[in-house]
Design an enzyme around this catalytic site. Structure first.
Site, mmCIF file in Angstrom:
data_model
loop_
_atom_site.group_PDB
_atom_site.id
_atom_site.type_symbol
_atom_site.label_atom_id
_atom_site.label_comp_id
_atom_site.label_asym_id
_atom_site.label_seq_id
_atom_site.Cartn_x
_atom_site.Cartn_y
_atom_site.Cartn_z
ATOM 1 N N HIS B 86 0.847 -1.195 0.000
ATOM 2 C CA HIS B 86 0.000 0.000 0.000
ATOM 3 C C HIS B 86 0.884 1.248 0.000
ATOM 4 O O HIS B 86 0.682 2.169 -0.791
ATOM 5 C CB HIS B 86 -0.917 -0.020 1.227
ATOM 6 C CG HIS B 86 -1.637 1.264 1.470
ATOM 7 N ND1 HIS B 86 -2.730 1.668 0.738
ATOM 8 C CD2 HIS B 86 -1.412 2.257 2.367
ATOM 9 C CE1 HIS B 86 -3.147 2.844 1.176
ATOM 10 N NE2 HIS B 86 -2.363 3.223 2.169
ATOM 11 N N ASP B 115 6.885 20.648 -27.135
ATOM 12 C CA ASP B 115 7.041 19.350 -26.472
ATOM 13 C C ASP B 115 8.155 19.513 -25.448
ATOM 14 O O ASP B 115 8.637 20.621 -25.239
ATOM 15 C CB ASP B 115 7.365 18.236 -27.488
ATOM 16 C CG ASP B 115 6.882 16.862 -27.018
ATOM 17 O OD1 ASP B 115 7.125 16.489 -25.835
ATOM 18 O OD2 ASP B 115 6.249 16.162 -27.812
ATOM 19 N N TRP B 150 7.585 -0.040 3.489
ATOM 20 C CA TRP B 150 8.064 0.695 2.311
ATOM 21 C C TRP B 150 9.431 1.301 2.568
ATOM 22 O O TRP B 150 10.184 1.600 1.661
ATOM 23 C CB TRP B 150 7.053 1.785 1.896
ATOM 24 C CG TRP B 150 7.209 3.083 2.600
ATOM 25 C CD1 TRP B 150 6.761 3.405 3.847
ATOM 26 C CD2 TRP B 150 7.871 4.248 2.102
ATOM 27 N NE1 TRP B 150 7.103 4.690 4.156
ATOM 28 C CE2 TRP B 150 7.779 5.236 3.108
ATOM 29 C CE3 TRP B 150 8.528 4.561 0.920
ATOM 30 C CZ2 TRP B 150 8.330 6.520 2.966
ATOM 31 C CZ3 TRP B 150 9.078 5.836 0.757
ATOM 32 C CH2 TRP B 150 8.971 6.794 1.790
ATOM 33 N N SER B 177 13.255 5.473 -14.075
ATOM 34 C CA SER B 177 12.176 6.200 -14.736
ATOM 35 C C SER B 177 12.087 7.635 -14.245
ATOM 36 O O SER B 177 12.040 8.592 -15.027
ATOM 37 C CB SER B 177 10.847 5.469 -14.477
ATOM 38 O OG SER B 177 9.759 6.310 -14.755
ATOM 39 N N SER B 178 12.073 7.808 -12.929
ATOM 40 C CA SER B 178 11.914 9.149 -12.363
ATOM 41 C C SER B 178 13.133 10.020 -12.584
ATOM 42 O O SER B 178 12.996 11.229 -12.780
ATOM 43 C CB SER B 178 11.623 9.060 -10.868
ATOM 44 O OG SER B 178 10.378 8.458 -10.644
ATOM 45 N N HIS B 261 13.385 12.043 2.802
ATOM 46 C CA HIS B 261 12.808 13.318 3.160
ATOM 47 C C HIS B 261 12.589 14.218 1.953
ATOM 48 O O HIS B 261 11.480 14.724 1.760
ATOM 49 C CB HIS B 261 13.524 14.039 4.301
ATOM 50 C CG HIS B 261 12.594 15.088 4.761
ATOM 51 N ND1 HIS B 261 11.563 14.832 5.654
ATOM 52 C CD2 HIS B 261 12.383 16.322 4.290
ATOM 53 C CE1 HIS B 261 10.801 15.910 5.730
ATOM 54 N NE2 HIS B 261 11.283 16.821 4.920
ATOM 55 N N GLU B 263 11.958 13.203 -0.754
ATOM 56 C CA GLU B 263 10.840 12.542 -1.429
ATOM 57 C C GLU B 263 9.495 13.108 -0.972
ATOM 58 O O GLU B 263 8.594 13.279 -1.785
ATOM 59 C CB GLU B 263 10.900 11.031 -1.155
ATOM 60 C CG GLU B 263 9.656 10.240 -1.526
ATOM 61 C CD GLU B 263 9.413 10.169 -3.024
ATOM 62 O OE1 GLU B 263 10.245 10.676 -3.790
ATOM 63 O OE2 GLU B 263 8.360 9.625 -3.419
ATOM 64 N N TYR B 265 8.831 16.049 -0.086
ATOM 65 C CA TYR B 265 8.620 17.330 -0.765
ATOM 66 C C TYR B 265 8.349 17.116 -2.240
ATOM 67 O O TYR B 265 7.571 17.851 -2.847
ATOM 68 C CB TYR B 265 9.795 18.276 -0.520
ATOM 69 C CG TYR B 265 9.863 18.621 0.935
ATOM 70 C CD1 TYR B 265 10.948 18.290 1.707
ATOM 71 C CD2 TYR B 265 8.764 19.212 1.557
ATOM 72 C CE1 TYR B 265 10.966 18.557 3.062
ATOM 73 C CE2 TYR B 265 8.769 19.468 2.903
ATOM 74 C CZ TYR B 265 9.862 19.137 3.653
ATOM 75 O OH TYR B 265 9.873 19.386 4.995
ATOM 76 N N SER B 276 -1.714 26.610 -6.306
ATOM 77 C CA SER B 276 -1.317 27.983 -6.637
ATOM 78 C C SER B 276 -1.847 28.429 -7.986
ATOM 79 O O SER B 276 -1.890 29.623 -8.269
ATOM 80 C CB SER B 276 0.207 28.110 -6.634
ATOM 81 O OG SER B 276 0.746 27.707 -5.399
ATOM 82 N N HIS B 310 15.184 13.580 11.178
ATOM 83 C CA HIS B 310 14.040 13.661 12.077
ATOM 84 C C HIS B 310 13.167 12.415 11.948
ATOM 85 O O HIS B 310 12.265 12.203 12.737
ATOM 86 C CB HIS B 310 13.223 14.950 11.885
ATOM 87 C CG HIS B 310 12.463 15.057 10.598
ATOM 88 N ND1 HIS B 310 12.309 16.243 9.944
ATOM 89 C CD2 HIS B 310 11.775 14.156 9.856
ATOM 90 C CE1 HIS B 310 11.590 16.084 8.858
ATOM 91 N NE2 HIS B 310 11.251 14.820 8.780
ATOM 92 N N HIS B 311 13.449 11.570 10.977
ATOM 93 C CA HIS B 311 12.780 10.282 10.902
ATOM 94 C C HIS B 311 13.509 9.257 11.760
ATOM 95 O O HIS B 311 13.096 8.104 11.805
ATOM 96 C CB HIS B 311 12.759 9.783 9.451
ATOM 97 C CG HIS B 311 12.057 10.700 8.508
ATOM 98 N ND1 HIS B 311 10.714 10.605 8.229
ATOM 99 C CD2 HIS B 311 12.511 11.747 7.784
ATOM 100 C CE1 HIS B 311 10.381 11.559 7.361
ATOM 101 N NE2 HIS B 311 11.454 12.259 7.080
ATOM 102 N N THR B 336 6.718 26.869 4.443
ATOM 103 C CA THR B 336 5.422 26.232 4.194
ATOM 104 C C THR B 336 4.296 27.106 4.709
ATOM 105 O O THR B 336 3.289 27.335 4.029
ATOM 106 C CB THR B 336 5.372 24.868 4.888
ATOM 107 O OG1 THR B 336 6.580 24.165 4.597
ATOM 108 C CG2 THR B 336 4.193 24.066 4.407
ATOM 109 N N LYS B 339 3.604 30.032 2.465
ATOM 110 C CA LYS B 339 2.761 29.719 1.305
ATOM 111 C C LYS B 339 1.293 29.716 1.689
ATOM 112 O O LYS B 339 0.441 30.221 0.955
ATOM 113 C CB LYS B 339 3.113 28.332 0.769
ATOM 114 C CG LYS B 339 4.359 28.293 -0.014
ATOM 115 C CD LYS B 339 4.440 26.949 -0.714
ATOM 116 C CE LYS B 339 5.422 27.048 -1.837
ATOM 117 N NZ LYS B 339 5.268 25.997 -2.792
ATOM 118 N N ARG B 458 2.080 1.182 15.110
ATOM 119 C CA ARG B 458 1.923 0.949 13.676
ATOM 120 C C ARG B 458 2.247 -0.484 13.334
ATOM 121 O O ARG B 458 2.921 -1.179 14.101
ATOM 122 C CB ARG B 458 2.921 1.805 12.892
ATOM 123 C CG ARG B 458 2.716 3.278 12.919
ATOM 124 C CD ARG B 458 3.907 3.983 12.315
ATOM 125 N NE ARG B 458 3.953 3.833 10.863
ATOM 126 C CZ ARG B 458 4.800 4.485 10.081
ATOM 127 N NH1 ARG B 458 5.673 5.307 10.612
ATOM 128 N NH2 ARG B 458 4.793 4.303 8.790
#
Lengths: 148, 644, 201
Positions: B86, B115, B150, B177-178, B261, B263, B265, B276, B310-311, B336, B339, B458
């Protein structure tokens, strides 16, 4: 044989004329002579490194000298062979960003692990050498608002 | 691989190919060989949505298992596979590709290009994504899906029961790919903007894509190394995370979160970009503080590199490291918050139209703020010691990733649907979707804050009765089924629209940016004439000027080459535009040369899962995979990007 | 009204005047800094761990590796001479220098293969302990990158022989060159940090 001292491929002179006005060395284009000289410098540096390996240099001094020499070799290849000295600043900024990011985050990781001897020395060296060099590459004399 | 695209004029190009260059423009083969960014965007969108449904089913199974204490819906082993898949699905196969769908479709349109910089590379990214996702899912029938979470923490990820081989290889394929997609978009944004579109005139969505591209370029390699190290341990018996041989499993955590991290963002900035765009259109006001919003996005991208540990507060890094990262984490809340204030200021005083895109954007702001607030509480290290590994964290990241990214992406879906399909989704049904989803979402994840603080950990497949967790778990499960219902409503809307949707026209929302200045759906070449841009929101300024009292006065379209009557673009809606420096554009009857279709990107991408299966099962496939990749790459390199 | 546009690849029509492909290559190289940084950091983390079994520091042959390093450095010279050759239209010299670069690269790789075979025979494999693991992985990744580079060099050589590499396509040589030099500078770092500095004094 064509005159090799003239720019054949586009250098910053063609693509980034404003940058050239601010940094004249961007206009030039080295020829085979200069490349051979760079190669000789690289070979000499490598020779010195290996010679010191066998000499009885105190280890911390040895490490410092090696780091400086390899930084020099790295710079020679990047600036001359990879042409970054003569190309548009955009390429410099791109590469410098990746390099600076890698150096910073991995330095932090290794310090957290306590894997570096004399980490404080490295952190100070980092700020004294890497940050100014990065800033040199990333500097822009115009603000962000200019049309890129 | 160096690919010099089209042949320069005057160079004889000798054909060597075995098969002819594809030319189809309709039918399945045309989709398989497409290099058109709009089609690739649609492919990404549809594929990502399919994975969304699958990931949602996994979530429903999880919630069914947890609805009551001592659940028997699935076994413990199956449960571990479910929550692992998941997470992987929603992050890598849904949110990232849905964002990519919009990058693909909209970026060239928003910057006035025909293009992206590397159209075949673009196609390759899509196929690698599809094959990577299918490869990952094939694990269910090839020994079991990954079950180590994950985030794959070692040494658990190296236990046989976790079977993380498909995890490592699948993510490596998706990473390729990314990464190439990110390089593509970065170069496109730097190099293919219409004349006059300086960086500070680009739409915020384009800016966010730009920042995300660099985050991907720099963060994915770190994950790549971690995954290789994990895979080598699993497959070749190496020792990267084997404590008995001198290793340190915390290395995995650093490598993973150095990627992980940035990721998050990567997951949220595109949605912020969409919001926006949507808010100004539906308030009929320009975005408040455009430069500040842009700089905040850049700041988030930059500072995101300084907070990863921080993780890892509870893993024992020591007080100095913990304090440093706590501080940096608190600081990153600032841009943040900036914004959010700018968005609110955009709405304030606006002529607001509560259409579905705006509803989802407002939902984003509210839900993301809640998630951000719980995030700030995690930054307080002693508090995090209680919160970590509980449902409180699950609540946080679902509020920011679902309440944030998914709501933002749905805003984009409703906003851009008419542009991509030429039809409007039903407003009434859209509103039902929104409210059902908002209520269902909050019912599902709101109670998890409470459950977490009550101590529910968890990643547990069941829980005993008598802990006080029963009620809120039940509520949460009901909420999850409400979410599912809302998705069915959305799908119904889609089906209805395909059959009976109202035609949208070029600009149904009276919007501000360039994509609305061309027909819906756009022709293959996007713009008849590349526009010349003179301001932010060029399409708006082409339509409206300011009258003597600051009121909006429509610009008269008038004759095709009449003088410009308002500030903004020298671009007139409708027919004529000034030709501007396109060389010999004086009607010699040449068509616009678009990049030609190609099947080599698909072939090259196909080699990746073949190689991966080979690494798991059989050397023959390794050879086969490498050959396939090489055939694809050589064919690609040797064909011109556009056939005459 | 439809108009004819110049292909972007001619360098004229991009927002910055820079080539798309060159920008893409530099972005890729920037990302590779993060890749090799992670591998080097893994090695640096594990370098001083107490382990059983042979460690790299005990089996290095520094003179041998120094020669290898010198070979790779010189290949950067031949690479840049190849680029200079095509930029002035000298296709014969281009091919000569391309082959020279590829040969030097192959010498480097053969040297590595021989070196690693020796290590394995002496009893240090990738599975022996964490230091050996991270050493072989780091140098192996680098070697894989060099190998891909050699393939690209030989491909360029083949294309030139086939008439597919005129002066207008010099950029292809430039891009392969950038990749090649990058692989060289990674080795400069590896040679210093992995081979020379951990000398047991």
């Amino acid at each position: 044989m064509a005159d090799t001292s003239e720019a054949v491929g586009p250098t910053a002179r063609e693509t980034d004329p404003q940058a050239v006005a601010e940094e004249p060395e961007l206009a030039a284009h080295p020829g085979p002579r200069q490349y051979v000289m760079v190669a000789i410098a690289l070979a000499v540096a490598t020779g010195i490194e290996v010679a010191w390996y066998y000499a009885n240099v105190p280890h911390p001094l040895f490490v410092a000298l090696l780091l400086v020499l390899s930084f020099l070799k790295f710079s020679l290849v990047v600036l001359w062979f990879m042409h970054l000295r003569f190309d548009s600043r955009i390429f410099r900024r791109l590469f410098a960003t990746g390099l600076a990011l890698a150096l910073s985050v991995y330095l932090i990781v290794l310090v957290i692990f306590g894997a570096l001897k004399a980490p404080w020395l490295l952190i100070v060296a980092f700020f004294l050498i890497v940050v100014p060099v990065t800033a040199f590459f990333l500097r822009s004399r115009r603000g962000m608002g200019g049309a890129v | 691989m160096a690919t010099v695209a089209s042949e320069p004029e005057g160079v004889a190009y000798r054909r060597r190919g075995v098969f002819a260059r594809p030319k189809a423009t309709t039918g399945v083969w045309s989709w398989i060989t497409t290099v058109d960014h709009k089609r690739i965007g649609k492919l990404y969108g549809v594929t990502a949505f399919m994975f969304f449904l699958v990931g949602g089913l996994e979530a429903l199974l999880i919630r069914s298992q947890l609805a009551r204490p001592n659940g028997h819906v699935v076994t413990a082993e199956a449960y571990n596979e479910l929550f692992t898949m998941h997470g992987l699905t929603m992050i890598f196969l849904v949110v990232m590709p849905l964002s990519a769908a919009f990058f693909n479709y909209m970026i060239p349109l928003m910057i006035g290009a025909r293009d992206v910089a590397f159209p075949r590379l673009n196609a390759f990214s899509y196929w690698a994504f599809l094959f990577g996702g299918l490869f990952l899912y094939s694990s269910f029938v090839l020994g079991g899906a990954p079950a180590g979470g994950w985030f794959g923490y070692a040494p658990l990820s190296e236990q046989p029961a976790s079977h993380m081989h498909f995890y490592a290889l699948g993510l490596l394929i998706l990473g390729i790919s990314s990464t190439v997609a990110a390089i593509n978009f970065a170069v496109t944004i730097i190099n293919m903007r219409a004349p006059g579109m300086s960086l500070m005139r680009m739409p915020v969505f384009v800016w966010m894509t730009f920042v995300v591209s660099f985050l991907l370029i720099f963060a994915l390699p770190v994950l790549t190394v971690g995954l290789f190290e994990l895979f080598f341990d699993l497959r070749f018996g190496t020792n990267f995370f084997v404590v008995a041989k001198g290793a340190d499993p915390v290395l995995w955590e650093h490598l993973f979160w150095l990627f992980g991290h940035p990721e998050v963002y990567i997951l949220i900035l595109p949605a912020m970009g969409i919001v926006s765009e949507v808010l100004p259109v539906f308030s009929r006001k320009p975005l408040f503080g455009y430069p500040v919003v842009v700089f905040s996005g850049i700041a988030i991208g930059f500072m995101g590199w300084g907070v990863w540990a921080h993780h890892m507060f509870a893993v024992g890094l020591g007080p100095v490291a913990n304090s440093a990262f706590a501080l940096s984490t608190m600081f990153i809340a600032v841009p943040t918050g900036v914004k959010i204030f700018n968005w609110l200021a955009t709405l304030h005083g606006g002529d607001i139209r509560f259409r579905t895109p705006l509803l989802f954007a407002l939902g984003f702001i509210a839900m993301f703020t809640i998630g951000g607030l719980s995030g700030v509480t995690h930054a307080v290290v002693p508090a995090d010691y209680q919160q970590t590994d509980t449902y409180y964290i699950v609540a946080h990241f679902h509020y920011v990733l679902f309440g944030g990214s998914i709501f933002g992406l749905f805003s984009g879906i409703y906003y851009w649907w008419p542009k991509m399909t030429g039809k409007l989704l039903s407003e009434a049904v859209g509103k039902v979707h929104f409210w059902l989803m908002l209520i269902g979402f909050n019912l599902t994840f709101g109670p998890m804050h409470i459950l977490g603080l009550q101590g529910m950990p968890r990643r547990i497949y069941t829980y005993p009765s008598g802990r006080g967790w029963n009620f809120w778990n039940g509520v949460s499960t009901i909420g999850s089924f409400l979410i599912a219902t809302s998705i069915l409503v959305f799908l119904g809307n889609v089906v209805w629209t395909i059959r009976r949707g109202k035609a949208a026209g070029a600009d149904p929302w009276d919007a501000r940016t360039l994509e609305w200045s061309i027909p819906s759906p756009p022709p293959p070449h996007n713009f008849d004439e590349i526009p010349v841009v003179a301001s932010i929101d060029p399409h708006w300024h082409a339509k409206y000027a300011e009258g003597p009292e600051g009121e909006l006065v429509p610009v008269v379209a008038g004759g095709s080459n009449g003088p410009d009557q308002g500030p903004g673009a020298e671009h007139h809606p409708g027919t004529g535009t000034q030709a501007h420096g396109e060389g010999d554009g004086d009607g010699h009857g040449h068509g616009i040369h678009m990049p030609s279709p190609s099947y080599f990107p698909l072939i090259a991408a196909l080699g990746l899962p073949i190689l991966a299966y080979g690494l798991l099962f059989s050397t023959v496939f390794i050879v086969d995979g490498v050959i396939t990749i090489l055939v694809g790459l050589y064919g690609w390199a040797l064909e011109p990007s556009a056939e005459p | 009204m439809a108009t004819h546009i110049k292909a972007v690849e001619h360098g004229a029509a991009t927002s910055t005047g820079l080539s798309n492909a060159k920008l893409g290559m530099w972005a890729f190289l920037a990302s590779e800094c993060l890749l090799f940084g992670a591998l080097i950091s893994t090695f640096l983390l594990y370098r001083d761990r107490h382990v059983t079994g042979l460690t790299p520091q005990k089996v290095y042959d520094i003179p041998y590796t120094s020669v290898s390093s010198f070979v790779l450095l010189m290949s950067s010279l031949t690479m840049v001479l190849a680029l200079a050759a095509i930029q002035r239209g000298d296709h014969a010299k281009l091919r000569t220098w391309l082959v020279a670069t590829a040969l030097l690269g192959m010498t480097f790789i053969s040297g590595q293969v021989y070196e690693f075979t020796r290590f394995v025979q002496d009893g240090m494999t990738i599975k022996t302990n964490v230091i050996a693991t991270s050493f072989f992985t780091l140098t192996g990744f680098h070697g894989a990158h060099v190998t891909v580079g050699i393939l690209m060099l030989l491909s360029l050589f083949g294309m030139s022989l086939d008439g597919r590499l005129p002066v207008e396509r010099a950029e292809a040589v430039e891009l392969v060159g950038l990749y090649w030099h990058f692989v060289d500078i990674v080795w400069i770092v590896i040679f210093t940090v992995v081979y020379l500095i951990p000398k047991s004094s």
